[in-house]
Design a protein around this motif. Structure first.
Motif, short mmCIF file in Angstrom:
data_model
loop_
_atom_site.label_atom_id
_atom_site.label_comp_id
_atom_site.label_asym_id
_atom_site.label_seq_id
_atom_site.Cartn_x
_atom_site.Cartn_y
_atom_site.Cartn_z
N ASN A 60 2.16 0.27 -0.97
CA ASN A 60 2.55 1.56 -0.43
C ASN A 60 2.30 1.54 1.08
OD1 ASN A 60 2.76 4.26 0.35
ND2 ASN A 60 1.90 5.02 -1.57
N LEU A 61 3.38 1.40 1.84
CA LEU A 61 3.26 1.38 3.30
C LEU A 61 3.80 2.64 3.95
CD1 LEU A 61 4.16 -2.28 4.36
CD2 LEU A 61 1.92 -1.21 4.25
N ASP A 62 4.64 3.38 3.24
CA ASP A 62 5.28 4.55 3.85
C ASP A 62 5.31 5.76 2.94
OD1 ASP A 62 7.09 3.67 1.99
OD2 ASP A 62 8.57 2.99 3.46
N GLY A 63 4.36 5.82 2.00
CA GLY A 63 4.30 6.97 1.10
C GLY A 63 4.97 6.74 -0.23
N ASN A 64 5.53 5.55 -0.45
CA ASN A 64 6.20 5.26 -1.72
C ASN A 64 5.83 3.85 -2.17
OD1 ASN A 64 8.25 6.15 -3.76
ND2 ASN A 64 9.25 4.28 -3.08
N TRP A 65 5.50 3.68 -3.45
CA TRP A 65 5.21 2.36 -3.99
C TRP A 65 6.49 1.55 -4.17
CZ3 TRP A 65 0.39 0.79 -3.96
CH2 TRP A 65 -0.65 1.70 -4.11
N ASP A 66 6.50 0.33 -3.64
CA ASP A 66 7.61 -0.60 -3.84
C ASP A 66 7.07 -1.95 -4.27
OD1 ASP A 66 10.02 0.86 -3.25
OD2 ASP A 66 9.46 0.83 -1.13
#
Length: 290
Positions: free
Chosen positions: A162-168
């Motif tokens: 999670n780098l920008d508020g969303n898990w990828d």
């Protein structure tokens, strides 16, 4: 044929069948007063090759969680001593292991939410220094639940980040057996992608994960690469049942792909195990089997 020969053959084949089919008694691998825990979320905690059988787990015998390793060189009959792979004051979690020839690969994450990698080039006799694979320096930074797969000199580690508020799903590739690593890749979806897992066969790579969908909940998705993880195909839904489906585990052999997962029954609320396969490299998938 002589009836006596038939009788002898019958008993021989019966003996071989029973020998192969039987399971031996449990073998206790750890024996300390602390807790020894294998990884959750279908991470590979055991691996084998001609070099032996290799196991990893986390253990808090020192007062905080650390990664440990153990090996057997005779197919699991006898086991060597526990080997501690990490030695710091931070807790370490969820190890995953893969082996290719004599090279053993291990990944985990620590309490700073970074993913680390360590390898042994000689079947566990010695271990090289750990390497940090993730870089969660941004505000939302967190990298969890890594898993790893290898074949020949190709090694791929995947994790959720999670780098920008969303898990990828994030991944990192090595084409020289883990000596060096190529830049981090990312599989971007509009929803939360969690508990990714990976399997490699030749140049084919299968990644699967659970995806958090609005209203519906979690479903299973996958993607396939046919060129060692350089390029990735379409993100494909494996489930679409509007019930909770999670913790997928993949396996791949050439163009034959397998995924298992747990799924909650819409009627009873109980969890069951499901399976789907593709016989054409992920272009089409057969029906789910419970």
């Amino acid at each position: 044929m002589n009836p006596r020969i038939l009788l002898v053959l019958f008993f021989c084949f019966g003996y071989l069948f029973n020998t192969v089919a039987q399971w031996q008694s449990d073998v206790r691998l750890t024996n300390d007063p602390a807790s020894s825990v294998i990884s959750a979320y279908n991470k590979w905690c055991v691996a084998s090759s001609s070099s032996g059988v290799h196991v990893v787990w986390r253990d808090n015998r020192t007062g905080y969680w650390q990664i440990y390793y153990k090996t057997s060189s005779d197919g699991g009959v006898n086991w060597g001593p526990d080997i501690r792979l990490t030695d710091d004051i931070l807790a370490d979690y969820e190890p995953s292991i893969s082996v290719s020839g004599d090279v053993i690969h291990v990944v985990w994450y620590d309490e700073t939410s970074e993913v680390y990698y360590k390898r042994s080039p000689n079947s566990g006799l010695s271990w090289e220094p750990e390497i940090k694979l993730s870089d969660t320096t941004q505000v939302w930074g967190a990298a969890w639940h890594p898993t790893i797969s290898s074949t020949g000199n190709l090694v791929i580690a995947v994790w959720q980040e999670n780098l920008d508020g969303n898990w990828d799903v994030y991944y990192k590739r090595s084409t020289d057996g883990g000596s060096t690593w190529l830049p981090t890749g990312r599989i971007i979806t509009p929803n939360s992608s969690e508990t990714a897992s990976v399997s490699i066969s030749g140049t084919n790579v299968l990644i699967t994960w659970m995806e958090g969908l609005p209203v519906v909940g979690y479903e299973i998705f996958s993607t396939v690469s046919n060129d060692e993880g350089i390029n990735w195909g379409t993100v494909t839904p494996i489930t679409s049942d509007s019930v909770w489906s999670g913790y997928p585990s993949p396996a791949i052999a050439g163009d034959l792909l397998h995924i298992t997962w747990q799924q909650q029954s819409s009627s009873s609320g109980m969890f069951e195990i499901y399976y789907r396969r593709s016989t054409d490299g992920g272009n089409n998938w057969g029906s789910a089997i419970q």
